[in-house]
Motif scaffolding. Structure first.
Motif, PDB file in Angstrom:
ATOM      1  N   GLN A 109       0.819  -1.206   0.000  1.00 53.72           N
ATOM      2  CA  GLN A 109       0.000   0.000   0.000  1.00 53.72           C
ATOM      3  C   GLN A 109       0.856   1.260   0.000  1.00 53.72           C
ATOM      4  N   VAL A 110       0.185   2.376  -0.300  1.00 51.89           N
ATOM      5  CA  VAL A 110       0.777   3.698  -0.120  1.00 51.89           C
ATOM      6  C   VAL A 110      -0.363   4.672   0.156  1.00 51.89           C
ATOM      7  N   HIS A 111      -0.067   5.742   0.882  1.00 55.07           N
ATOM      8  CA  HIS A 111      -1.082   6.742   1.202  1.00 55.07           C
ATOM      9  C   HIS A 111      -0.709   8.091   0.591  1.00 55.07           C
ATOM     10  N   PRO A 112      -1.709   8.881   0.217  1.00 47.57           N
ATOM     11  CA  PRO A 112      -1.439  10.232  -0.296  1.00 47.57           C
ATOM     12  C   PRO A 112      -1.240  11.227   0.839  1.00 47.57           C
ATOM     13  N   ASP A 113      -0.707  12.410   0.491  1.00 48.27           N
ATOM     14  CA  ASP A 113      -0.632  13.488   1.469  1.00 48.27           C
ATOM     15  C   ASP A 113      -1.911  14.315   1.414  1.00 48.27           C
ATOM     16  N   ASP A 114      -1.996  15.333   2.250  1.00 45.32           N
ATOM     17  CA  ASP A 114      -3.221  16.143   2.339  1.00 45.32           C
ATOM     18  C   ASP A 114      -3.580  16.792   1.008  1.00 45.32           C
ATOM     19  N   ASP A 115      -2.586  17.353   0.324  1.00 46.72           N
ATOM     20  CA  ASP A 115      -2.868  18.081  -0.914  1.00 46.72           C
ATOM     21  C   ASP A 115      -3.437  17.154  -1.984  1.00 46.72           C
ATOM     22  N   TYR A 116      -2.841  15.979  -2.137  1.00 51.84           N
ATOM     23  CA  TYR A 116      -3.320  15.037  -3.155  1.00 51.84           C
ATOM     24  C   TYR A 116      -4.709  14.505  -2.784  1.00 51.84           C
ATOM     25  N   ALA A 117      -4.903  14.156  -1.516  1.00 55.68           N
ATOM     26  CA  ALA A 117      -6.202  13.611  -1.091  1.00 55.68           C
ATOM     27  C   ALA A 117      -7.314  14.647  -1.220  1.00 55.68           C
ATOM     28  N   LYS A 118      -7.006  15.889  -0.925  1.00 54.19           N
ATOM     29  CA  LYS A 118      -8.027  16.934  -1.027  1.00 54.19           C
ATOM     30  C   LYS A 118      -8.569  17.027  -2.443  1.00 54.19           C
ATOM     31  N   VAL A 119      -7.681  16.914  -3.434  1.00 58.25           N
ATOM     32  CA  VAL A 119      -8.081  17.031  -4.841  1.00 58.25           C
ATOM     33  C   VAL A 119      -8.712  15.745  -5.362  1.00 58.25           C
ATOM     34  N   HIS A 120      -8.129  14.598  -5.004  1.00 61.08           N
ATOM     35  CA  HIS A 120      -8.509  13.327  -5.634  1.00 61.08           C
ATOM     36  C   HIS A 120      -9.453  12.474  -4.791  1.00 61.08           C
ATOM     37  N   GLU A 121      -9.650  12.846  -3.511  1.00 62.13           N
ATOM     38  CA  GLU A 121     -10.474  12.006  -2.615  1.00 62.13           C
ATOM     39  C   GLU A 121     -11.532  12.833  -1.887  1.00 62.13           C
ATOM     40  N   ASN A 122     -12.159  13.728  -2.612  1.00 59.60           N
ATOM     41  CA  ASN A 122     -13.323  14.476  -2.113  1.00 59.60           C
ATOM     42  C   ASN A 122     -13.053  15.213  -0.808  1.00 59.60           C
ATOM     43  N   GLY A 123     -11.886  15.859  -0.745  1.00 53.39           N
ATOM     44  CA  GLY A 123     -11.598  16.686   0.418  1.00 53.39           C
ATOM     45  C   GLY A 123     -11.109  15.935   1.625  1.00 53.39           C
ATOM     46  N   SER A 124     -10.819  14.638   1.500  1.00 57.87           N
ATOM     47  CA  SER A 124     -10.312  13.860   2.634  1.00 57.87           C
ATOM     48  C   SER A 124      -8.949  14.373   3.063  1.00 57.87           C
ATOM     49  N   LEU A 125      -8.586  14.093   4.311  1.00 59.52           N
ATOM     50  CA  LEU A 125      -7.220  14.272   4.749  1.00 59.52           C
ATOM     51  C   LEU A 125      -6.341  13.208   4.100  1.00 59.52           C
ATOM     52  N   GLY A 126      -5.062  13.500   3.979  1.00 57.69           N
ATOM     53  CA  GLY A 126      -4.096  12.475   3.622  1.00 57.69           C
ATOM     54  C   GLY A 126      -3.861  11.569   4.811  1.00 57.69           C
ATOM     55  N   LYS A 127      -2.834  10.742   4.702  1.00 52.32           N
ATOM     56  CA  LYS A 127      -2.627   9.770   5.773  1.00 52.32           C
ATOM     57  C   LYS A 127      -1.142   9.637   6.095  1.00 52.32           C
ATOM     58  N   THR A 128      -0.742  10.334   7.150  1.00 59.87           N
ATOM     59  CA  THR A 128       0.554  10.129   7.779  1.00 59.87           C
ATOM     60  C   THR A 128       0.318   9.216   8.968  1.00 59.87           C
ATOM     61  N   GLU A 129       1.136   8.185   9.125  1.00 58.37           N
ATOM     62  CA  GLU A 129       0.903   7.233  10.201  1.00 58.37           C
ATOM     63  C   GLU A 129       2.223   6.723  10.762  1.00 58.37           C
ATOM     64  N   CYS A 130       2.123   6.001  11.864  1.00 54.87           N
ATOM     65  CA  CYS A 130       3.297   5.341  12.434  1.00 54.87           C
ATOM     66  C   CYS A 130       2.852   4.051  13.096  1.00 54.87           C
TER      67      CYS A 130
END
Length: 325
Positions: A109-130
């Protein structure tokens, strides 16, 4: 009084209320039984996959218990009583804490950052995790990063299915910590139990799924979006994992800090105190039991220390992973 390791612990009443939470557990064919057997969550089945312990996400909105907000969803508390969380300027509770039991290997898997998710995932937050590794097999590995040197090489490896060339596995052990920024290729291997702290997002792009089937059909892959967001080159293997198994006891040990969260590990042996002066603090008891400001807690408990909580008194023999923004 309660007993811990043969000794008695005194109870002191707190002036601020601890917000205890009833988690949401999910089922998946990759899940196992450890959420019930190890953490004693009252959920049936042999496919227990994730415990969303502290979450206000629509896919797993936890419920308050044993406090004045009993029965309220965390998302509702965030909206109706922002003062509990220090009046943080956010339209949603910002973090999500899970325990994941991976019985089998999970998809790459891979997750997008906030900017990419906002544009491509209907305003969702991106996903930084640990990830904090609660347990794993002997000689265990985890997928973190990749071996492509350029975007062109990355695209070729993925489109041609050169998975043995592309995927990078590194060894892990119990007590390891991994920071997974957006753009990081990653996957949990079978037999690994982790505690995950992340942004309040459920956006995941699958790069590769080992040909697994769900309800008889392959799951959707997100090749183009994955190639868009994967960081090239990947962070080095040496910089991707660190051991935090033997940190000082009775100390608020900071594991990592970024603009989205601060992560702490606390190993309580006897008594300790610290000041809760963050907007709020999420806490999960990952092992043992004890008392927090007069309230008994045990392995598997999730709770929030609200804004202005002040002096935190911990007693017992337990491990806690904590987080705040």
């Amino acid at each position: 009084m309660i007993g811990t390791n043969g000794g008695n612990l005194s109870t002191n009443q707190t002036t601020k209320e601890i917000l205890f939470l009833d988690p949401v557990c999910t089922h998946n064919i990759w899940g196992g039984t450890r959420l019930r057997e190890d953490f004693h969550y009252p959920v049936e089945g042999d496919d227990l996959w994730e415990c969303w312990g502290i979450s206000a996400h629509p896919n797993g909105d936890v419920t308050l218990r044993d406090c004045g907000f009993r029965g309220m969803k965390l998302s509702e508390l965030w909206k109706k009583h922002p003062e509990v969380f220090g009046n943080v300027d956010s339209d949603r509770f910002p973090l999500l804490i899970k325990i994941i039991d991976a019985k089998d290997d999970l998809s790459i898997q891979v997750h997008p950052d906030d900017d990419y998710a906002k544009v491509h995932e209907n305003g969702s937050l991106g996903k930084t995790e640990c990830w904090y590794i609660l347990d794993c097999k002997e000689n265990a590995t985890i997928v973190i990063g990749h071996n492509a040197g350029t975007k062109e090489e990355l695209s070729r490896m993925i489109h041609e299915g050169k998975w043995s060339e592309f995927i990078r596995e590194i060894p892990i052990k119990k007590g390891d910590f991994l920071q997974i920024d957006p753009g990081t290729v990653h996957a949990i291997k079978g037999g690994t139990l982790i505690l995950e702290t992340q942004q309040n997002s459920d956006i995941t792009y699958r790069v590769y799924d080992y040909g697994c089937l769900s309800n008889g059909k392959p799951r959707e892959l997100h090749i183009d979006k994955s190639i868009d967001v994967i960081t090239v080159p990947a962070k080095s293997a040496a910089d991707s994992v660190k051991s935090v198994a033997d940190l000082p006891v009775n100390t608020l040990n900071e594991l990592y800090a970024c603009k989205y969260f601060h992560i702490y590990k606390i190993d309580v042996s006897g008594k300790m105190t610290f000041e809760q002066n963050a907007p709020f603090m999420n806490m999960t008891v990952t092992d043992g039991n004890g008392i927090v400001n007069g309230q008994p807690v045990k392995k598997g408990d999730h709770f929030i220390l609200p804004n202005g909580f002040g002096n935190v008194e911990l007693q017992g023999s337990m491990q806690i992973i904590a987080s705040t923004i």
